[in-house]
Design a protein around this motif. Structure first.
Motif, short mmCIF file in Angstrom:
data_model
loop_
_atom_site.label_atom_id
_atom_site.label_comp_id
_atom_site.label_asym_id
_atom_site.label_seq_id
_atom_site.Cartn_x
_atom_site.Cartn_y
_atom_site.Cartn_z
N PHE A 161 -3.22 -5.06 1.54
CA PHE A 161 -2.05 -5.45 0.75
C PHE A 161 -1.73 -6.86 1.10
O PHE A 161 -1.39 -7.81 0.49
CB PHE A 161 -0.90 -4.65 0.63
N GLU A 162 -1.04 -6.96 2.54
CA GLU A 162 -0.53 -8.27 2.73
C GLU A 162 -1.39 -9.46 2.70
O GLU A 162 -1.18 -10.56 2.38
CB GLU A 162 -0.15 -7.85 4.52
N MET A 203 -3.86 -9.94 0.63
CA MET A 203 -3.91 -10.26 -0.81
C MET A 203 -2.72 -10.72 -1.22
O MET A 203 -2.63 -12.00 -2.03
CB MET A 203 -4.26 -8.96 -1.66
N LYS A 204 -1.70 -10.32 -0.89
CA LYS A 204 -0.27 -11.04 -1.10
C LYS A 204 -0.24 -12.32 -0.80
O LYS A 204 0.41 -13.13 -1.21
CB LYS A 204 0.90 -10.26 -0.43
N ALA A 205 -0.80 -12.62 0.57
CA ALA A 205 -0.74 -14.25 1.10
C ALA A 205 -1.52 -15.05 0.35
O ALA A 205 -1.25 -16.12 0.42
CB ALA A 205 -1.28 -13.92 2.48
N LEU A 227 1.77 -2.53 -7.13
CA LEU A 227 1.20 -3.73 -6.53
C LEU A 227 1.27 -5.01 -7.71
O LEU A 227 0.96 -6.08 -7.49
CB LEU A 227 -0.09 -3.69 -5.97
N ARG A 262 -8.89 -15.36 4.24
CA ARG A 262 -8.45 -14.53 2.87
C ARG A 262 -8.92 -13.18 2.78
O ARG A 262 -10.21 -13.00 3.20
CB ARG A 262 -8.75 -15.34 1.90
N TYR A 315 2.76 -8.37 -7.27
CA TYR A 315 1.98 -9.16 -6.36
C TYR A 315 0.91 -9.72 -6.85
O TYR A 315 0.24 -10.45 -6.09
CB TYR A 315 1.68 -8.63 -4.93
N HIS A 316 0.61 -9.49 -8.35
CA HIS A 316 -0.39 -10.02 -8.97
C HIS A 316 -1.70 -9.39 -8.14
O HIS A 316 -2.81 -9.95 -8.08
CB HIS A 316 -0.85 -11.60 -8.91
N ILE A 317 -1.91 -8.15 -7.86
CA ILE A 317 -2.81 -7.43 -7.41
C ILE A 317 -3.12 -6.36 -8.49
O ILE A 317 -2.29 -5.49 -8.72
CB ILE A 317 -2.62 -6.78 -5.98
N GLY A 376 -1.65 -14.70 -2.89
CA GLY A 376 -1.27 -15.12 -4.37
C GLY A 376 -1.84 -13.94 -5.21
O GLY A 376 -1.65 -13.86 -6.43
N GLY A 377 -2.68 -12.84 -4.72
CA GLY A 377 -2.95 -11.64 -5.57
C GLY A 377 -4.38 -11.36 -5.19
O GLY A 377 -4.97 -11.79 -4.08
#
Ligand SMILES: NC(=O)c1ccc[n+]([C@@H]2O[C@H](COP(=O)([O-])OP(=O)(O)OC[C@H]3O[C@@H](n4cnc5c(N)ncnc54)[C@H](O)[C@@H]3O)[C@@H](O)[C@H]2O)c1
Length: 265
Positions: free
Chosen positions: A124-125, A127-129, A171, A82, A174-176, A131-132
């Motif tokens: 980005f990817e 963090m998206k993976a 972002l 992660r 994407y909960h970032i 959930g944020g």
């Protein structure tokens, strides 16, 4: 905040504010991954943290190299499963005005603006993976004021503020979260160099640019970055937190009548 098992990438963490930020993450229980071009310094920070029982790793990355940022972030995500946090602290301190060259602009913008963007894109990817995540980009009081012979540095810092707000908007779905910290004068190796190491001489002079009449410590900026990454900041995005001892609040009157101040430097 429970940082255990979280993964925090900190750029420019071989030194100064970045090193202090990696330290706060690692001693809080996170895995701190140091991205820097200074291999000896970055390894030393990581080794010191591991010697204290914390989890820290070093990766040699020039943030102006987009492909390298992507490859290394993805390797980190694969290794640790992660990526949760990114704090961008890397900096090219090129301070040039009328004498600025094309090469100066390319290096300044390449590291300080494109470099920050490269790292946000790379994270980005991953963090998206999960959930944020949360991102902090380091700007400066220099984003907001005129300083002599500082076209390059101050333009980059202004760009970081505005770019970070755009990143926060893009972002958010994407909960970032993306925020900015803007330090005042902090006692870091670069500032120490400008002072020839003589803090006793220069702190009373440079300290007067700040309401608190002193320079900041790297740890004070690091703690603010960790706050912005923490769940306590869950409704904070797209904004700037000055960590500047009151620098930006001071107007042309400066400190006014200092005889009434009971604080210490
Ligand atoms: N020190 C201050 O007073 C102050 C004030 C305001 C803002 N800031 C900002 O805080 C951040 C940290 O500053 P600092 O004083 O701790 O700096 P520092 O010089 O101590 O550390 C910066 C690190 O960035 C690394 N770096 C440089 N180019 C790089 C690249 N291309 N890729 C990866 N790493 C690279 C350097 O090797 C160094 O380890 C910077 O964004 C700076 O602009 C500092």
């Amino acid at each position: 905040m429970d940082w255990n098992n979280k993964v925090a990438i900190v750029t420019g963490a071989a030194s100064g504010i970045g090193a202090a930020t990696a330290r706060e993450f690692a001693l809080g229980g996170a895995i701190a991954v140091i991205f820097d071009v200074n291999e000896a310094g970055g390894q030393q920070v990581a080794e010191q943290l591991r010697a204290e029982g914390a989890k820290a790793e070093f990766r040699r990355v020039d943030v102006s190299d987009a492909d390298l940022c992507h490859a290394t972030v993805h390797q980190v995500a694969e290794q640790f499963g992660r990526v949760d946090f990114l704090v961008n602290c890397a900096v090219s301190f090129i301070a040039k005005g009328l004498d600025v060259t094309t090469a100066d602009w390319e290096r300044s913008l390449g590291v300080n603006v494109r470099g920050y963007a490269n790292m946000v894109q790379a994270c980005f990817e991953p963090m998206k993976a999960v959930g944020g995540g949360a991102i902090v980009n380091t700007a400066s009081i220099s984003a907001h004021v005129a300083q002599q012979n500082r076209w390059t540095y101050n333009a980059c810092k202004g760009a970081i503020v505005t770019m970070s707000k755009c990143q926060a908007l893009d972002l958010a779905p994407y909960h970032i979260r993306v925020n900015i910290i803007s330090p005042g004068w902090i006692w870091t190796p670069e500032v120490a160099k400008a002072a020839n190491g003589d803090r006793a001489k220069w702190e009373p002079i440079w300290g007067r640019y700040h309401m608190l009449r002193r320079l900041g410590e790297p740890r004070e900026v690091a703690r603010a970055a960790l706050f912005l990454c923490s769940d306590d900041a869950s409704f904070i995005t797209g904004t700037e937190l000055p960590v500047d001892g009151g620098y930006l609040g001071l107007g042309s009157e400066g400190l006014g009548d200092t005889s009434t101040f009971a604080g210490t430097a």
